[in-house]
Design a protein around this motif. Structure first.
Motif, PDB file in Angstrom:
ATOM      1  N   ALA A 166      26.991 -44.388 -50.057  1.00  0.00           N
ATOM      2  CA  ALA A 166      27.831 -43.984 -48.925  1.00  0.00           C
ATOM      3  C   ALA A 166      27.038 -43.190 -47.895  1.00  0.00           C
ATOM      4  O   ALA A 166      27.599 -42.753 -46.888  1.00  0.00           O
ATOM      5  CB  ALA A 166      29.021 -43.164 -49.415  1.00  0.00           C
ATOM      6  N   PRO A 231      31.810 -47.250 -46.928  1.00  0.00           N
ATOM      7  CA  PRO A 231      32.615 -46.190 -46.290  1.00  0.00           C
ATOM      8  C   PRO A 231      32.930 -45.083 -47.298  1.00  0.00           C
ATOM      9  O   PRO A 231      33.199 -45.357 -48.468  1.00  0.00           O
ATOM     10  CB  PRO A 231      33.885 -46.923 -45.852  1.00  0.00           C
ATOM     11  CG  PRO A 231      33.453 -48.351 -45.691  1.00  0.00           C
ATOM     12  CD  PRO A 231      32.418 -48.581 -46.763  1.00  0.00           C
ATOM     13  N   LEU A 232      32.900 -43.858 -46.825  1.00  0.00           N
ATOM     14  CA  LEU A 232      33.070 -42.719 -47.723  1.00  0.00           C
ATOM     15  C   LEU A 232      34.413 -42.765 -48.444  1.00  0.00           C
ATOM     16  O   LEU A 232      34.497 -42.435 -49.634  1.00  0.00           O
ATOM     17  CB  LEU A 232      32.932 -41.417 -46.934  1.00  0.00           C
ATOM     18  CG  LEU A 232      32.657 -40.149 -47.729  1.00  0.00           C
ATOM     19  CD1 LEU A 232      31.393 -40.270 -48.564  1.00  0.00           C
ATOM     20  CD2 LEU A 232      32.535 -38.959 -46.775  1.00  0.00           C
ATOM     21  N   SER A 233      35.459 -43.183 -47.766  1.00  0.00           N
ATOM     22  CA  SER A 233      36.769 -43.260 -48.415  1.00  0.00           C
ATOM     23  C   SER A 233      36.762 -44.306 -49.519  1.00  0.00           C
ATOM     24  O   SER A 233      37.371 -44.113 -50.588  1.00  0.00           O
ATOM     25  CB  SER A 233      37.855 -43.578 -47.388  1.00  0.00           C
ATOM     26  OG  SER A 233      37.583 -44.809 -46.732  1.00  0.00           O
ATOM     27  N   ASP A 234      36.084 -45.419 -49.292  1.00  0.00           N
ATOM     28  CA  ASP A 234      35.986 -46.464 -50.326  1.00  0.00           C
ATOM     29  C   ASP A 234      35.166 -45.970 -51.509  1.00  0.00           C
ATOM     30  O   ASP A 234      35.470 -46.303 -52.667  1.00  0.00           O
ATOM     31  CB  ASP A 234      35.347 -47.722 -49.750  1.00  0.00           C
ATOM     32  CG  ASP A 234      36.235 -48.424 -48.728  1.00  0.00           C
ATOM     33  OD1 ASP A 234      37.405 -48.012 -48.576  1.00  0.00           O
ATOM     34  OD2 ASP A 234      35.743 -49.374 -48.079  1.00  0.00           O
ATOM     35  N   ARG A 236      34.916 -42.865 -52.614  1.00  0.00           N
ATOM     36  CA  ARG A 236      35.748 -41.959 -53.414  1.00  0.00           C
ATOM     37  C   ARG A 236      36.798 -42.744 -54.209  1.00  0.00           C
ATOM     38  O   ARG A 236      37.006 -42.499 -55.399  1.00  0.00           O
ATOM     39  CB  ARG A 236      36.414 -40.932 -52.500  1.00  0.00           C
ATOM     40  CG  ARG A 236      37.270 -39.915 -53.235  1.00  0.00           C
ATOM     41  CD  ARG A 236      37.725 -38.787 -52.307  1.00  0.00           C
ATOM     42  NE  ARG A 236      38.271 -39.302 -51.064  1.00  0.00           N
ATOM     43  CZ  ARG A 236      37.746 -39.073 -49.857  1.00  0.00           C
ATOM     44  NH1 ARG A 236      36.662 -38.341 -49.739  1.00  0.00           N
ATOM     45  NH2 ARG A 236      38.301 -39.567 -48.767  1.00  0.00           N
ATOM     46  N   THR A 237      37.448 -43.702 -53.570  1.00  0.00           N
ATOM     47  CA  THR A 237      38.475 -44.500 -54.245  1.00  0.00           C
ATOM     48  C   THR A 237      37.885 -45.301 -55.394  1.00  0.00           C
ATOM     49  O   THR A 237      38.473 -45.382 -56.482  1.00  0.00           O
ATOM     50  CB  THR A 237      39.149 -45.457 -53.239  1.00  0.00           C
ATOM     51  OG1 THR A 237      39.775 -44.681 -52.214  1.00  0.00           O
ATOM     52  CG2 THR A 237      40.185 -46.331 -53.925  1.00  0.00           C
ATOM     53  N   GLN A 250      36.011 -36.195 -55.582  1.00  0.00           N
ATOM     54  CA  GLN A 250      36.003 -35.411 -54.350  1.00  0.00           C
ATOM     55  C   GLN A 250      34.708 -34.631 -54.192  1.00  0.00           C
ATOM     56  O   GLN A 250      34.148 -34.545 -53.091  1.00  0.00           O
ATOM     57  CB  GLN A 250      37.198 -34.459 -54.323  1.00  0.00           C
ATOM     58  CG  GLN A 250      37.268 -33.575 -53.081  1.00  0.00           C
ATOM     59  CD  GLN A 250      37.272 -34.368 -51.791  1.00  0.00           C
ATOM     60  OE1 GLN A 250      37.901 -35.430 -51.705  1.00  0.00           O
ATOM     61  NE2 GLN A 250      36.545 -33.894 -50.782  1.00  0.00           N
ATOM     62  N   ALA A 253      32.046 -37.080 -53.116  1.00  0.00           N
ATOM     63  CA  ALA A 253      32.235 -37.494 -51.724  1.00  0.00           C
ATOM     64  C   ALA A 253      31.867 -36.375 -50.763  1.00  0.00           C
ATOM     65  O   ALA A 253      31.240 -36.610 -49.712  1.00  0.00           O
ATOM     66  CB  ALA A 253      33.685 -37.927 -51.503  1.00  0.00           C
ATOM     67  N   GLU A 257      29.054 -36.530 -47.816  1.00  0.00           N
ATOM     68  CA  GLU A 257      29.418 -36.195 -46.435  1.00  0.00           C
ATOM     69  C   GLU A 257      28.505 -35.098 -45.893  1.00  0.00           C
ATOM     70  O   GLU A 257      28.065 -35.149 -44.736  1.00  0.00           O
ATOM     71  CB  GLU A 257      30.879 -35.758 -46.373  1.00  0.00           C
ATOM     72  CG  GLU A 257      31.356 -35.487 -44.950  1.00  0.00           C
ATOM     73  CD  GLU A 257      32.842 -35.208 -44.871  1.00  0.00           C
ATOM     74  OE1 GLU A 257      33.409 -35.382 -43.780  1.00  0.00           O
ATOM     75  OE2 GLU A 257      33.431 -34.814 -45.898  1.00  0.00           O
TER      76      GLU A 257
END
Length: 293
Positions: A166, A231-234, A236-237, A250, A253, A257
């Motif tokens: 990421a 993508p950072l959200s992907d 984490r998910t 979290q 991630a 970030e």
């Protein structure tokens, strides 16, 4: 007597060998002594247990002069925060090392002065503050991204010609090889002349983006390897879907970030203290062996 934690880990095992080569008596703390190499079991004193345990630390530091300190990351399924994990691990060693005058060489993160939450990196920096507040003589090896993290990508590099993280594709990411960390730690442990507290930023001579890393890997392996930014959200998910606790996902991630926001650039680094191993050399020596057809 030099006490070494994580003696079966990527860094700790190399520290053990270097300190033994230096001729100093060694005591290791290990949960499972059977995991130690035969030459370490033969030459080092073994304290069985966890270095998070106060009684284990008390036994290990009896008569010790120095200690190599590394907190293993929280478990994949750990529901607590990385900060709580690091501080709970460290409180006992602060008390015992301060009481006995033991000098500590620790592994931490670059990034002191970063404004914002950085997950695992914030936890390591909070650990430094706890150790420093105890008054223990301390050398903090402040480190960026480990080159060895890419070994987890070896199957994808070998089979698909890609590696994925990421981290921003166009953001320079300082790196360091574990062999250089171990060399620096062992040198400090074997040097009885230092006192007080200081940070020792350590990074390799390169400052490559992930895209540039892909080019170096391609040159080294003789085949095209590309970098894929998740993508950072992907990211984490996907970790939660693989079974990670929300807290662990979290923290990971937040760390990435912060890396994308330049956390490693907030702490000055002395060019003269650069680690010896460049990224291309590491790829040639290590990654190439793990990605052979």
């Amino acid at each position: 007597m030099i006490v070494i934690t994580t003696p079966t880990g990527d860094i700790g095992r190399q520290v053990v060998d270097r300190v033994l080569e230096g001729g100093e008596p060694v005591r290791v703390i290990v949960r499972d002594p059977s995991r130690l190499p035969a030459h370490v079991r033969a030459r080092a004193e073994v304290v069985e247990g966890s270095h998070a345990d106060a009684d284990t630390i008390t036994r290990a530091l009896k008569g010790a002069d120095g200690m190599f300190w590394l907190v293993p990351p929280a478990g994949f399924h750990d529901a607590g925060s990385a900060r709580s994990h690091y501080l709970e691990f460290t409180r006992s060693v602060c008390r015992e090392a301060a009481a006995r005058g033991v000098r500590v060489v620790g592994v931490t993160s670059l990034g002191r002065g970063y404004q914002g939450e950085a997950g695992l990196l914030s936890a390591a920096l909070a650990m430094d503050e706890l150790i420093e507040a105890s008054g223990v003589p301390y050398r903090a090896l402040a480190l960026p991204f480990f080159m060895e993290n890419l070994l987890r990508q070896a199957p994808a590099i070998k089979e698909h010609g890609t590696f994925s993280m990421a981290n921003a594709a166009d953001r320079p990411l300082p790196t360091v090889a574990t062999r250089d960390v171990a060399a620096a730690a062992a040198a400090l442990l074997l040097d009885s002349s230092w006192s007080g507290q200081a940070r020792v930023p350590l990074a390799g001579p390169d400052n490559l983006t992930p895209d540039a890393m892909a080019e170096v890997i391609s040159d080294t392996l003789g085949r095209t390897v590309r970098y894929h930014q998740i993508p950072l959200s992907d990211f984490r998910t996907a970790m939660v879907q693989r079974g990670a606790s929300p807290a662990f996902a979290q923290d990971m991630a937040a760390m990435v970030e912060a890396q994308n926001n330049g956390i490693y650039d907030t702490e000055p680094r002395n060019p003269g203290s650069a680690a010896a191993t460049g990224f291309r050399q590491w790829c040639q020596d290590t990654l190439k062996l793990d990605t052979r057809p």
